[in-house]
Every structure is written in structure tokens, then in C-alpha cells.
Motif scaffolding. Structure first.
Motif, PDB file in Angstrom:
ATOM      1  N   VAL A 106      -2.222  12.453  -0.635  1.00 47.11           N
ATOM      2  CA  VAL A 106      -1.593  11.150  -0.880  1.00 47.11           C
ATOM      3  C   VAL A 106      -0.343  10.990  -0.030  1.00 47.11           C
ATOM      4  O   VAL A 106      -0.087   9.916   0.553  1.00 47.11           O
ATOM      5  CB  VAL A 106      -1.254  10.998  -2.382  1.00 47.11           C
ATOM      6  N   ILE A 107       0.454  12.045   0.089  1.00 52.27           N
ATOM      7  CA  ILE A 107       1.684  11.979   0.891  1.00 52.27           C
ATOM      8  C   ILE A 107       1.364  11.778   2.369  1.00 52.27           C
ATOM      9  O   ILE A 107       2.004  10.987   3.063  1.00 52.27           O
ATOM     10  CB  ILE A 107       2.522  13.263   0.691  1.00 52.27           C
ATOM     11  N   CYS A 145       0.987   8.028   7.050  1.00 47.08           N
ATOM     12  CA  CYS A 145       0.159   7.447   8.120  1.00 47.08           C
ATOM     13  C   CYS A 145       0.165   5.917   8.086  1.00 47.08           C
ATOM     14  O   CYS A 145      -0.135   5.270   9.098  1.00 47.08           O
ATOM     15  CB  CYS A 145      -1.275   7.958   8.007  1.00 47.08           C
ATOM     16  N   VAL A 146       0.461   5.346   6.954  1.00 46.57           N
ATOM     17  CA  VAL A 146       0.519   3.881   6.844  1.00 46.57           C
ATOM     18  C   VAL A 146       1.912   3.426   7.291  1.00 46.57           C
ATOM     19  O   VAL A 146       2.905   3.695   6.608  1.00 46.57           O
ATOM     20  CB  VAL A 146       0.234   3.414   5.405  1.00 46.57           C
ATOM     21  N   LEU A 147       1.973   2.758   8.473  1.00 46.79           N
ATOM     22  CA  LEU A 147       3.252   2.279   9.008  1.00 46.79           C
ATOM     23  C   LEU A 147       3.591   0.912   8.449  1.00 46.79           C
ATOM     24  O   LEU A 147       2.698   0.127   8.090  1.00 46.79           O
ATOM     25  CB  LEU A 147       3.185   2.225  10.537  1.00 46.79           C
ATOM     26  N   GLU A 148       4.889   0.609   8.385  1.00 52.32           N
ATOM     27  CA  GLU A 148       5.300  -0.699   7.886  1.00 52.32           C
ATOM     28  C   GLU A 148       4.961  -1.795   8.887  1.00 52.32           C
ATOM     29  O   GLU A 148       4.735  -2.944   8.510  1.00 52.32           O
ATOM     30  CB  GLU A 148       6.806  -0.700   7.614  1.00 52.32           C
ATOM     31  N   LEU A 201       0.821  -1.201   0.000  1.00 54.01           N
ATOM     32  CA  LEU A 201       0.000   0.000   0.000  1.00 54.01           C
ATOM     33  C   LEU A 201       0.863   1.262   0.000  1.00 54.01           C
ATOM     34  O   LEU A 201       0.587   2.217  -0.729  1.00 54.01           O
ATOM     35  CB  LEU A 201      -0.945   0.000   1.206  1.00 54.01           C
ATOM     36  N   LYS A 202       1.935   1.261   0.800  1.00 55.20           N
ATOM     37  CA  LYS A 202       2.828   2.417   0.845  1.00 55.20           C
ATOM     38  C   LYS A 202       3.485   2.640  -0.517  1.00 55.20           C
ATOM     39  O   LYS A 202       3.623   3.783  -0.982  1.00 55.20           O
ATOM     40  CB  LYS A 202       3.905   2.222   1.921  1.00 55.20           C
ATOM     41  N   PHE A 203       3.870   1.553  -1.166  1.00 52.54           N
ATOM     42  CA  PHE A 203       4.491   1.698  -2.490  1.00 52.54           C
ATOM     43  C   PHE A 203       3.483   2.238  -3.508  1.00 52.54           C
ATOM     44  O   PHE A 203       3.815   3.106  -4.326  1.00 52.54           O
ATOM     45  CB  PHE A 203       5.031   0.339  -2.958  1.00 52.54           C
ATOM     46  N   ALA A 204       2.243   1.739  -3.433  1.00 45.07           N
ATOM     47  CA  ALA A 204       1.207   2.217  -4.365  1.00 45.07           C
ATOM     48  C   ALA A 204       0.951   3.707  -4.175  1.00 45.07           C
ATOM     49  O   ALA A 204       0.827   4.466  -5.153  1.00 45.07           O
ATOM     50  CB  ALA A 204      -0.078   1.420  -4.174  1.00 45.07           C
ATOM     51  N   LEU A 205       0.874   4.143  -2.905  1.00 43.98           N
ATOM     52  CA  LEU A 205       0.669   5.561  -2.629  1.00 43.98           C
ATOM     53  C   LEU A 205       1.851   6.399  -3.134  1.00 43.98           C
ATOM     54  O   LEU A 205       1.667   7.516  -3.631  1.00 43.98           O
ATOM     55  CB  LEU A 205       0.467   5.782  -1.129  1.00 43.98           C
TER      56      LEU A 205
END
Length: 340
Positions: free
Chosen positions: A316-317, A322-325, A57-61
Motif C-alpha cells: 500500500v505504501i 507511485c501515485v503522483l499528485e 486516491l493518495k489519501f485513500a491509500l
């Protein structure tokens, strides 16, 4: 209507598939390395806070953010609007002689160049007036219909040469009629025809055409360019125009014709010499003319859409940050992403 001001930057979007392919390769390589340590399902129990879906998800964002940056670089724009604007001004058609005799340099730098300089300065004085441009020699053509686009008027003016009109000669009658046809039907607005010529070797009918223009409420201002002594006609490469006998042709200003046309057209006659007196006289006469409301179509500029795309990029940033690994201990009981 939507467009990009710099669409060439959109080619950078081709990097996105390459980055995705690279990311897939790195995930495959990482997963292959984990298999060397043991069973992936067992390793998943040993690392309960790790979520591969979060990484995806982080990569997609991040890819969406990169795409939006590229879009901003291409400058998205939206328009255009066609607006009706009322201006208070007059209508002017400038008919300029482009016959070869206008290349004579008895007036510096030449008759034609001097004429273009006068018209250019006159256009600089216009504010809310409408302007048309006619070029003539043995025939006449409309280069620019009645408009308030002074930039285009100057562009066409700069390009005036004897080659603009293929038929040589000096057909003043056709020039006047062609110019008159370019005016609107409004009679309450001041309408002026500025005729710039040396009036040499003219054809018949100019006086009658001037009288017709006068009946239509159009005043004719004649700018007569040249000198009575005249001079040779440059033809390039330091050569001059010659007659059939091989003698150099001398072109002389015909003031009488210009004066008669101005009188018949209820205007004034102005002799153009090396001074700026003709310019001042013409501007003063134009200023006296009656002004009236003129409806003009104006095309508004494209509106920049930078703010809208920038706001979307910021969202988006923020979402990517906000999405943690790893799953937060406070949110461990909430399962939004399945572990793999």
C-alpha cells in the motif's frame, strides 16, 4: 480461530472516520477558495497536470496504510491447533491432606507448606510424565485431572489451604479411591499415588482402599509429615485450636497408619522432616518406575500474522508513493483519472 492479542488498539480505528471528515472539509475549503479566483472549469484548463482524483486516491491509500499499522499494533493471530503428541513417561496422582492439623508448625514452615514445597520440586523433575492433583480432608476432591500441564499443576498446588475442602477430618480411604479413579486404563505404564498426610484422626477403610489400588497396578508412596511430639494448630491472630474444655489441641503424627498404607499399596513409607532426605528418596523411587508412551493432547500456540499484514502495508505504501499528485509528462497522453 482468529483473534487479536491486544484488541484495545483497534479502538484507534475510530480515528479513520475523523481523518476522512477532516479531509473532506479541507477539500471543500480549498474548492471554495478556488471559486474566489475564477470559474473552476477555466482554472482546470490552466492547470492541466493537476488531478483531484489523484489526491483522493493518495489519501485513500494513506488511510488504508494507517489502518494496517493499527492492525499490526493489535497483533493479529491465527490458531489454535489441537495436536496428538506421544510422550514417554509415567502417571502420578498426588493426594495432599489439607486438614487443619496440617497447619501445625512442628515441621518448618508448616506441615502443609513443607508438603507443597516437596511436590513443587518433584514437578520440576517431571519431563514427559502426566500428573493429577487431589485434595482431601474429611472428603476428597479432584483439583486437577491427569495432565501434562505442569504450570496449572503448580498453580493449583499454591492455592491449597484447609478451606479447599469444606468437610474436615482425615478420610484416607476416600482420598485413595478418588486418586485411583484419576488414572488411565493403561497397565503397562508406571502408575504412582503419592499420599501426603499426617494420618491423624483418620477414618476406617484406608488399608482396604490401598489393597484395591495395588490390585489395579498402582503403587502408593506415603509421605508422612510431622513429628511424634507434634504441636498446636494455628488458627490465625496468634491463637490455636482448642477443645470444648478450652485446652489447646496438640496434633501428633500417626506414623503407624502411614506405614500400613504404604505396605498394603506395594509402595514405600517416607517420613518428612526438616531435611531434604524425603525429597531425594521420593525422586529416586519415581525414577525407577516403568515408563511407556502416553498420548497427550497439546494445544499449539496462536500463529502471529504480522508478516502477512506487514507485506500488505508495504504494498500500500509503495502504491501511494507511485501515485503522483501531478500527471507525469511521459504519461500525459494516458488518461487514467479524469480532471475535475
Amino acid at each position: 480461530m482468529f483473534r487479536f492479542a491486544h484488541p484495545i488498539f483497534l479502538y484507534l480505528l475510530l480515528l479513520i472516520p475523523l481523518l476522512i471528515a477532516l479531509y473532506v472539509f479541507m477539500c471543500w475549503r480549498k474548492r471554495r477558495q478556488l471559486v474566489m479566483f475564477g470559474d473552476p472549469r477555466l482554472l482546470a484548463h490552466l492547470m492541466p497536470d493537476v488531478s483531484q482524483m489523484r489526491n483522493h486516491l493518495k489519501f485513500a491509500l494513506m488511510m488504508v496504510a494507517v489502518s494496517l499499522v493499527i492492525v499490526i499494533m493489535a497483533r493479529p493471530q491465527y490458531g489454535i491447533r489441537n495436536e496428538e503428541v506421544k510422550r514417554s513417561g509415567i502417571e502420578v496422582v498426588i493426594a495432599c491432606d489439607v486438614s487443619y492439623s496440617m497447619l501445625c508448625q512442628d515441621v518448618s514452615p508448616s506441615r502443609l507448606d513443607k508438603s507443597k514445597m516437596i511436590v513443587s520440586k518433584l514437578i520440576d523433575q517431571f519431563d514427559q510424565d502426566k500428573l493429577g492433583l487431589v485434595a482431601f480432608a474429611g472428603s476428597a476432591i479432584t483439583l486437577l485431572p491427569m495432565t501434562s500441564d505442569y504450570v496449572s499443576a503448580k498453580m493449583f498446588l499454591d492455592q491449597l489451604t484447609p478451606e479447599t475442602v469444606t468437610v474436615q477430618g482425615t478420610n484416607l480411604a476416600e482420598a485413595i479411591r478418588r486418586a485411583v479413579a484419576g488414572f488411565s486404563d493403561k497397565t503397562q505404564v508406571g502408575r504412582a499415588l503419592i499420599l501426603i498426610t499426617d494420618a491423624e484422626d483418620h477414618e476406617e477403610g484406608a488399608i482396604e482402599a490401598a489393597k484395591e489400588a495395588r490390585k489395579a497396578g498402582i503403587q502408593i508412596y506415603v509421605l508422612s509429615v510431622g513429628t511424634s511430639s507434634g504441636g498446636p494448630i494455628p488458627m490465625g491472630n496468634d491463637t490455636f485450636k482448642k477443645d470444648l474444655s478450652g485446652n489447646v489441641v496438640t496434633t501428633k503424627l500417626n506414623e503407624q497408619v502411614g506405614k500400613e498404607i504404604a505396605k498394603a499399596g506395594n509402595g514405600i513409607y517416607v517420613h518428612v522432616d526438616h531435611s531434604n532426605q524425603a525429597q531425594q528418596i521420593l525422586e529416586a523411587e519415581i525414577e525407577k518406575m516403568q515408563k511407556d508412551d502416553i498420548t497427550t493432547s497439546v494445544y499449539a500456540e496462536y500463529d502471529e500474522q504480522f508478516i502477512a499484514v506487514a507485506i500488505l502495508l508495504l504494498l500500500v505504501i509503495v502504491a501511494e508513493c507511485c501515485v503522483l499528485e501531478r500527471k507525469s509528462p511521459l504519461l500525459r497522453k494516458i488518461t487514467l483519472f479524469k480532471r475535475r
